[in-house]
Design a protein around this motif. Structure first.
Motif, short mmCIF file in Angstrom:
data_model
loop_
_atom_site.label_atom_id
_atom_site.label_comp_id
_atom_site.label_asym_id
_atom_site.label_seq_id
_atom_site.Cartn_x
_atom_site.Cartn_y
_atom_site.Cartn_z
N TYR A 55 0.83 -1.21 0.00
CA TYR A 55 0.00 0.00 0.00
C TYR A 55 0.87 1.25 0.00
CZ TYR A 55 -3.53 3.41 1.42
OH TYR A 55 -4.36 4.50 1.47
N ARG A 58 2.56 1.75 -3.41
CA ARG A 58 1.63 2.26 -4.42
C ARG A 58 1.29 3.73 -4.15
NH1 ARG A 58 -0.54 -1.62 -7.70
NH2 ARG A 58 -0.34 -3.80 -7.03
N LEU A 59 1.13 4.08 -2.89
CA LEU A 59 0.83 5.46 -2.54
C LEU A 59 1.99 6.38 -2.91
CD1 LEU A 59 -1.11 7.47 -1.13
CD2 LEU A 59 0.07 6.92 1.02
N TRP A 60 3.20 5.94 -2.64
CA TRP A 60 4.38 6.75 -2.94
C TRP A 60 4.56 6.94 -4.45
CZ3 TRP A 60 7.43 10.01 -0.53
CH2 TRP A 60 8.63 10.38 -1.13
N ALA A 62 2.22 6.90 -6.72
CA ALA A 62 1.02 7.41 -7.38
C ALA A 62 1.29 8.57 -8.34
CB ALA A 62 -0.02 7.82 -6.34
N ARG A 77 -1.32 11.66 -4.75
CA ARG A 77 -1.44 10.60 -3.75
C ARG A 77 -2.82 10.62 -3.10
NH1 ARG A 77 4.10 12.42 -2.82
NH2 ARG A 77 5.49 10.80 -3.63
N TRP A 80 -5.25 9.15 -5.55
CA TRP A 80 -5.07 7.69 -5.62
C TRP A 80 -5.70 7.04 -4.39
CZ3 TRP A 80 -2.82 4.13 -2.39
CH2 TRP A 80 -2.66 2.84 -2.91
N ALA A 81 -5.50 7.64 -3.22
CA ALA A 81 -6.03 7.05 -1.99
C ALA A 81 -7.54 7.02 -1.97
CB ALA A 81 -5.49 7.82 -0.78
N SER A 86 -8.12 1.50 -3.99
CA SER A 86 -7.18 1.91 -2.93
C SER A 86 -7.86 1.84 -1.56
CB SER A 86 -6.68 3.33 -3.20
OG SER A 86 -6.07 3.41 -4.47
#
Length: 367
Positions: A55, A58-60, A62, A77, A80-81, A86
């Motif tokens: 997680y 993927r967040l970093w 984005a 980010r 994306w979240a 997500s």
């Protein structure tokens, strides 16, 4: 996406999700939970750590995702979240941290581990296609829901009139009759509430038939939408593959569509011989998925998705110069020689371009 490391990571995550779901199910059995508590704890710790790392990674990353590249990193980010997938990823890792809170009221939140099952949608094109099909037909499905509610209210109302004097405990009010109506419309029919009067039985029979129609409507809508979505994905994949092949790189949209109409599909198992050296050339092949091996003196040539072979023998009207075998399970798109020659005859400029590409590839024999 064809990187073996990427495939290995995806396979590992899918396997971990399946193990987690199985662990949640088995842990609900007291005898299994007590006898393998350490194993379940180990699965939860390892899974929580890996899913957290996934997680955060993927967040970093984005801001590098094409839909978010035009945004500032913090906004990318955040966007994306907020994406549904997500949110599923976040809900999947929350139980790992909530488990450390010894609060009785939060123990039911540990069932959020079952949300890890929905993480499979990220790695399954079929699940993603189904979700897109349902979303595309949301208005039609909402209309079906409204019709179902209307049918339920109508059936409950008339059954209340017919049975309230005979069975006041089951049909004495419309809300009580609504339970029977929804059970009948969904064709479940538990049998704990049944009409006993002749008119009530007639109403029940009509309601049951209406239930079949009510269920058929959304099923048909979703099935047709899912089929369209699958065909759309196949069309996009095939279009991009044809446009990527150097032989057809300069074709316009009309010509690519013409080529696609001539293509047919073939599946091969590992080790299957696709073409054999010395055979007559009847078609050329585009690799949709999997790998093939061109058997040449010295070191064989390995081809993967997006590559093509077999055009040299067709263009030069000669026999196959090499044997080609499937290295893995693969799907091929086949263009027959007659269709290719008709395309060349109808488009002299395309024919000139294709012959130039074939001459450029002449140094490397690909059957």
């Amino acid at each position: 996406m064809n990187d073996p490391v990427v495939h290995a990571v995806h396979f590992g995550l899918i396997l971990l999700i399946v193990v987690n779901v199985a662990a949640v199910v088995l842990e609900s059995v007291p005898s299994i939970r007590e006898g393998h508590s350490i194993l379940f704890l180990g699965i939860e710790i390892v899974s929580g750590f890996i899913f957290t790392v996934e997680y955060m990674a993927r967040l970093w990353c984005a801001p590098e995702d094409p839909p978010f590249q035009h945004m500032r990193p913090w906004r990318a980010r955040l966007r994306w979240a907020m994406h549904p997938q997500s949110i599923v990823d976040l809900l999947a890792i929350l139980p790992f941290y909530l488990a450390y809170w010894n609060v009785e009221g939060l123990r039911t939140l540990l069932l959020l581990r079952l949300f890890r099952f929905f993480k499979l949608a990220r790695y399954s094109p079929g699940l993603a296609s189904l979700a897109e099909a349902i979303y595309a037909e949301r208005r039609a499905l909402l209309a079906c829901g409204i019709i179902l509610i209307g049918a339920m209210l109508l059936a409950a109302s008339v059954m209340n009139l017919a049975e309230r004097e005979v069975q006041p405990d089951k049909f004495g009010t419309i809300p009580e009759a609504m339970y029977w109506a929804i059970v009948t419309l969904t064709t479940v029919g538990y049998g704990d509430a049944v009409p006993v009067t002749p008119i009530g039985r007639v109403i029940a029979a009509v309601t049951a038939v209406m239930g079949l129609i009510m269920l058929a409507l959304p099923v048909g809508i979703v099935a047709s939408a899912f089929s369209r979505e699958i065909h759309r994905r196949d069309f996009v994949v095939t279009w991009s593959m044809v446009a990527r092949v150097p032989l057809f790189a300069d074709l316009d949209a009309h010509d690519i569509a013409t080529v696609m109409q001539c293509l047919r599909s073939r599946s091969c198992i590992p080790g299957e011989v696709i073409v054999r050296k010395g055979d007559e050339a009847h078609s050329m092949y585009l690799i949709a998925s999997g790998d093939v091996e061109v058997v040449l003196p010295g070191e064989p040539v390995r081809l993967g998705p997006g590559d093509f072979f077999g055009e040299m023998a067709i263009l030069r009207r000669r026999r196959r110069s090499a044997t080609v075998k499937a290295s893995t399970h693969c799907r091929l798109l086949i263009l027959d020689a007659n269709d290719l020659h008709e395309l060349l005859e109808a488009n002299p400029s395309i024919a000139e371009h294709i012959h130039k590409v074939a001459q450029a590839r002449g140094g490397r024999k690909t059957s």
